[in-house]
Every structure is written in structure tokens, then in C-alpha cells.
Design an enzyme around this catalytic site. Structure first.
Site, PDB file in Angstrom:
ATOM      1  N   SER A   1      22.426 -12.250 -15.052  1.00 33.14           N
ATOM      2  CA  SER A   1      23.081 -12.649 -16.300  1.00 33.14           C
ATOM      3  C   SER A   1      23.122 -14.162 -16.407  1.00 33.14           C
ATOM      4  O   SER A   1      23.805 -14.830 -15.629  1.00 33.14           O
ATOM      5  CB  SER A   1      24.506 -12.094 -16.354  1.00 33.14           C
ATOM      6  OG  SER A   1      25.210 -12.762 -17.375  1.00 33.14           O
TER       7      SER A   1
ATOM      8  N   HIS B   1      19.347 -10.775 -18.246  1.00 31.55           N
ATOM      9  CA  HIS B   1      20.475 -10.245 -19.007  1.00 31.55           C
ATOM     10  C   HIS B   1      21.077 -11.360 -19.856  1.00 31.55           C
ATOM     11  O   HIS B   1      21.485 -12.395 -19.340  1.00 31.55           O
ATOM     12  CB  HIS B   1      21.515  -9.687 -18.036  1.00 31.55           C
ATOM     13  CG  HIS B   1      22.637  -8.939 -18.682  1.00 31.55           C
ATOM     14  ND1 HIS B   1      22.528  -7.635 -19.113  1.00 31.55           N
ATOM     15  CD2 HIS B   1      23.904  -9.322 -18.966  1.00 31.55           C
ATOM     16  CE1 HIS B   1      23.677  -7.245 -19.624  1.00 31.55           C
ATOM     17  NE2 HIS B   1      24.545  -8.255 -19.558  1.00 31.55           N
TER      18      HIS B   1
ATOM     19  N   ASP C   1      23.927 -12.285 -22.491  1.00 30.52           N
ATOM     20  CA  ASP C   1      25.243 -11.864 -22.984  1.00 30.52           C
ATOM     21  C   ASP C   1      25.580 -12.627 -24.252  1.00 30.52           C
ATOM     22  O   ASP C   1      25.887 -13.819 -24.206  1.00 30.52           O
ATOM     23  CB  ASP C   1      26.312 -12.180 -21.935  1.00 30.52           C
ATOM     24  CG  ASP C   1      26.272 -11.216 -20.766  1.00 30.52           C
ATOM     25  OD1 ASP C   1      26.337  -9.993 -21.012  1.00 30.52           O
ATOM     26  OD2 ASP C   1      26.188 -11.683 -19.611  1.00 30.52           O
TER      27      ASP C   1
ATOM     28  N   MET D   1      28.184 -13.131 -27.207  1.00 33.85           N
ATOM     29  CA  MET D   1      29.614 -12.876 -27.474  1.00 33.85           C
ATOM     30  C   MET D   1      30.019 -13.556 -28.766  1.00 33.85           C
ATOM     31  O   MET D   1      29.617 -14.690 -29.018  1.00 33.85           O
ATOM     32  CB  MET D   1      30.456 -13.458 -26.342  1.00 33.85           C
ATOM     33  CG  MET D   1      30.115 -12.918 -24.971  1.00 33.85           C
ATOM     34  SD  MET D   1      31.165 -13.704 -23.752  1.00 33.85           S
ATOM     35  CE  MET D   1      30.600 -12.869 -22.262  1.00 33.85           C
TER      36      MET D   1
ATOM     37  N   HIS E   1      22.778  -7.957 -24.306  1.00 35.67           N
ATOM     38  CA  HIS E   1      24.070  -7.264 -24.339  1.00 35.67           C
ATOM     39  C   HIS E   1      24.915  -7.895 -25.442  1.00 35.67           C
ATOM     40  O   HIS E   1      25.396  -9.012 -25.299  1.00 35.67           O
ATOM     41  CB  HIS E   1      24.721  -7.430 -22.956  1.00 35.67           C
ATOM     42  CG  HIS E   1      26.068  -6.805 -22.821  1.00 35.67           C
ATOM     43  ND1 HIS E   1      26.883  -7.058 -21.723  1.00 35.67           N
ATOM     44  CD2 HIS E   1      26.747  -5.938 -23.607  1.00 35.67           C
ATOM     45  CE1 HIS E   1      28.004  -6.378 -21.864  1.00 35.67           C
ATOM     46  NE2 HIS E   1      27.960  -5.697 -22.987  1.00 35.67           N
TER      47      HIS E   1
ATOM     48  N   MET F   1      28.087  -8.285 -27.173  1.00 26.91           N
ATOM     49  CA  MET F   1      29.550  -8.091 -27.163  1.00 26.91           C
ATOM     50  C   MET F   1      30.059  -8.632 -28.494  1.00 26.91           C
ATOM     51  O   MET F   1      30.619  -9.721 -28.603  1.00 26.91           O
ATOM     52  CB  MET F   1      30.166  -8.811 -25.967  1.00 26.91           C
ATOM     53  CG  MET F   1      29.978  -8.027 -24.670  1.00 26.91           C
ATOM     54  SD  MET F   1      30.231  -9.038 -23.223  1.00 26.91           S
ATOM     55  CE  MET F   1      28.605  -9.774 -23.110  1.00 26.91           C
TER      56      MET F   1
ATOM     57  N   MET G   1      30.354  -0.952 -18.300  1.00 31.65           N
ATOM     58  CA  MET G   1      31.054  -2.179 -17.918  1.00 31.65           C
ATOM     59  C   MET G   1      31.906  -1.860 -16.695  1.00 31.65           C
ATOM     60  O   MET G   1      32.693  -0.916 -16.704  1.00 31.65           O
ATOM     61  CB  MET G   1      31.970  -2.664 -19.051  1.00 31.65           C
ATOM     62  CG  MET G   1      31.285  -3.292 -20.239  1.00 31.65           C
ATOM     63  SD  MET G   1      30.200  -4.708 -19.910  1.00 31.65           S
ATOM     64  CE  MET G   1      31.175  -5.791 -18.901  1.00 31.65           C
TER      65      MET G   1
ATOM     66  N   ASP H   1      27.498  -3.556 -15.077  1.00 32.62           N
ATOM     67  CA  ASP H   1      27.658  -4.957 -15.459  1.00 32.62           C
ATOM     68  C   ASP H   1      29.091  -5.419 -15.189  1.00 32.62           C
ATOM     69  O   ASP H   1      30.025  -4.950 -15.835  1.00 32.62           O
ATOM     70  CB  ASP H   1      27.324  -5.099 -16.956  1.00 32.62           C
ATOM     71  CG  ASP H   1      27.359  -6.544 -17.431  1.00 32.62           C
ATOM     72  OD1 ASP H   1      27.541  -7.449 -16.599  1.00 32.62           O
ATOM     73  OD2 ASP H   1      27.197  -6.751 -18.658  1.00 32.62           O
TER      74      ASP H   1
HETATM   75  C1  DX5 Z   1      30.756  -9.943 -18.868  1.00 33.12           C
HETATM   76  C2  DX5 Z   1      29.270  -9.958 -19.090  1.00 33.12           C
HETATM   77  C3  DX5 Z   1      28.544  -9.895 -17.810  1.00 33.12           C
HETATM   78  C4  DX5 Z   1      28.801 -11.056 -16.898  1.00 33.12           C
HETATM   79  C5  DX5 Z   1      28.640 -10.590 -15.490  1.00 33.12           C
HETATM   80  O1  DX5 Z   1      31.414  -9.724 -20.047  1.00 33.12           O
HETATM   81  O2  DX5 Z   1      28.846  -8.855 -19.850  1.00 33.12           O
HETATM   82  O3  DX5 Z   1      27.161  -9.681 -17.996  1.00 33.12           O
HETATM   83  O4  DX5 Z   1      27.957 -12.139 -17.148  1.00 33.12           O
HETATM   84  O5  DX5 Z   1      29.013 -11.619 -14.633  1.00 33.12           O
HETATM   85  P1  DX5 Z   1      29.432 -11.355 -13.122  1.00 33.12           P
HETATM   86  O6  DX5 Z   1      28.274 -10.719 -12.434  1.00 33.12           O
HETATM   87  O7  DX5 Z   1      29.756 -12.727 -12.604  1.00 33.12           O
HETATM   88  O8  DX5 Z   1      30.636 -10.445 -13.148  1.00 33.12           O
HETATM   89 ZN    ZN Z   2      26.644  -8.331 -19.879  1.00 33.66          ZN
END
Ligand code: DX5
Ligand code: ZN
Length: 216
Positions: A7, A32, A34, A36, A65, A67, A136, A174
Site C-alpha cells: 500500500s 495497492h 488507497d 480516501m 481501494h 474508501m 478490512m 488489508d
Molecule cells: C487503511 C488502508 C490500508 C492501509 C494499510 O485504511 O486501506 O490499505 O494502507 O496499512 P498498514 O499495512 O500499515 O495497516
Molecule cells: Zn487499502
């Protein structure tokens, strides 16, 4: 097949290109990303423009991903920016089935994410349409959190359901995955492993190699 999906939320954004080349060369199969929105989760990360600027650096699978609350309007942009897999949250989509159809119509793989406390039963009808389910294993929104222990039973339950229904669906996990607990989630039935801090803190190349050794 087991795949590692580092990620980039945990990467040093000022050196992002360099760090992406490192995870690519060390053998990570996915990247990955993310995204948000500051509504579905409290904070804002990055979006399509950043994806665009890194798409030319690597051929690895862009595992996006979202969010994001009601992410359907973003699907075309995210595909144009190079997504290979798009994950949306069940909790963020009133019309989940329509959103999944929209993703598939763009010719990319479609996946649904569930927050830790969301029951697997919400997947019952849509499961055959999915290429992947993202479980998650922390509450979404931040990197660097601790793995929620009850997730292991949830992974096991989902793998059993997928097998009983004779489907071919990847299970991605994740949040809070590291070199000490990755074996536990693999044993439970996960096969796509997201890792943020456990990859980007310290020696990135060595971290990826260690994960891949365990995941072989
Ligand atoms: C959290 C994200 C993850 C995050 C994981 O909301 O969706 O992908 O980056 O990070 P680690 O591996 O540090 O928990
Ligand atoms: Zn993620």
C-alpha cells in the site's frame, strides 16, 4: 495464487517513483492504491492524477481501494488512470449491484470491501459477480494500525463460503498485516496481502522479499 499488494499510502510520497520501482523490482505483484474522500473515512489521501503520474513506472497490477462514499461517479476516471482492479465498500454504496456492474462494464476486475464489523451475509447475492472480496482487518482510514484478531475467523468463514459455492474469488486482507501475522491470514484463506507500513518502513526491498518468501 498468493500476491503481495504493498500500500503506497505508507510510502514516502516525496520519493514515490523510486519506492514503486523498488517494490516492483523486488517482485510485488500488485500495487495497492488507497483513495480516501474525507467523508467515508476521516482523511483524504490521493486520487486519479497521482495514479496517472505513476502508471508509466510499472506494469504491476493497480489494485485501487476506494474508501469513498458513493464512488460510482469515479469509476471511469479511475479506469482511465490505469486501474486493473477496483474495490468499493459495501457500506459506501446504496446501489452496490449497479456500482459493481459499472466497474465490470469498464473491463476491469470488480471487488467489494467490508469493514471489520460488517457481516459476510451482505455478500450473499452479489458474490458470484465479484472477482475479489477485500476484508478490512483494521478500521479503514489510516495506515499503521493493529490487526483485529477476530478477522481471522471472518477470513476462514468467507473462504469456506467461496469453496462451498465453487466460486473462484480472491480474498484480499488489508490492515495491520506484517511478517509475524501473514502466515495466519494465509492459513485462514486469504491470498492477496496488502501491507503498508510493514513494507515501506525500513528496508523496502528486504521487506518485500521476506513477505514473498513466506507467501510462496
Ligand atoms: C487503511 C488502508 C490500508 C492501509 C494499510 O485504511 O486501506 O490499505 O494502507 O496499512 P498498514 O499495512 O500499515 O495497516
Ligand atoms: Zn487499502
Amino acid at each position: 495464487m498468493n500476491c503481495l499488494s504493498p500500500s503506497i499510502l505508507a510510502a514516502d510520497i516525496s520519493r514515490l517513483g523510486e519506492e514503486i520501482r523498488m517494490i516492483d523490482q523486488a517482485g510485488a505483484q500488485y500495487i495497492h492504491i488507497d483513495i480516501m474522500d474525507g467523508h467515508f473515512v476521516p482523511t483524504i489521501s490521493f486520487g486519479g492524477p497521482l495514479m496517472n503520474s505513476i502508471r508509466g513506472l510499472t506494469d504491476r497490477i493497480f489494485d485501487v481501494h476506494l474508501m469513498v462514499e458513493e464512488p460510482a461517479h469515479l469509476v471511469e476516471e479511475i479506469v482511465a488512470c490505469g486501474a486493473d482492479i477496483i474495490t468499493v465498500h459495501a457500506e459506501g454504496c446504496v446501489h452496490l449491484d449497479r456500482t459493481i456492474d459499472k466497474i465490470k462494464a469498464q473491463g476491469v476486475l470488480a471487488s467489494v470491501a467490508l469493514n471489520p464489523a460488517t457481516d459476510l451475509s451482505c455478500l450473499e447475492y452479489i458474490l458470484p459477480k465479484l472477482d475479489m472480496v477485500l476484508l478490512m482487518t483494521v478500521n479503514p482510514g489510516y495506515g499503521g494500525q493493529t490487526y483485529i484478531p477476530y478477522s481471522t475467523n471472518k477470513i476462514r468463514d468467507l473462504r469456506r463460503i467461496i469453496e462451498e459455492r465453487q466460486l473462484r474469488i480472491d480474498i484480499e486482507v488489508d490492515g495491520g498485516i506484517n511478517l509475524s501475522n501473514v502466515q495466519e491470514v494465509l492459513d485462514a484463506g486469504a491470498n492477496i496481502i496488502v501491507a503498508g507500513s510493514a513494507v515501506f518502513q525500513g528496508d523496502i526491498t528486504a521487506n518485500v522479499e521476506e513477505f514473498l518468501k513466506i507467501m510462496r
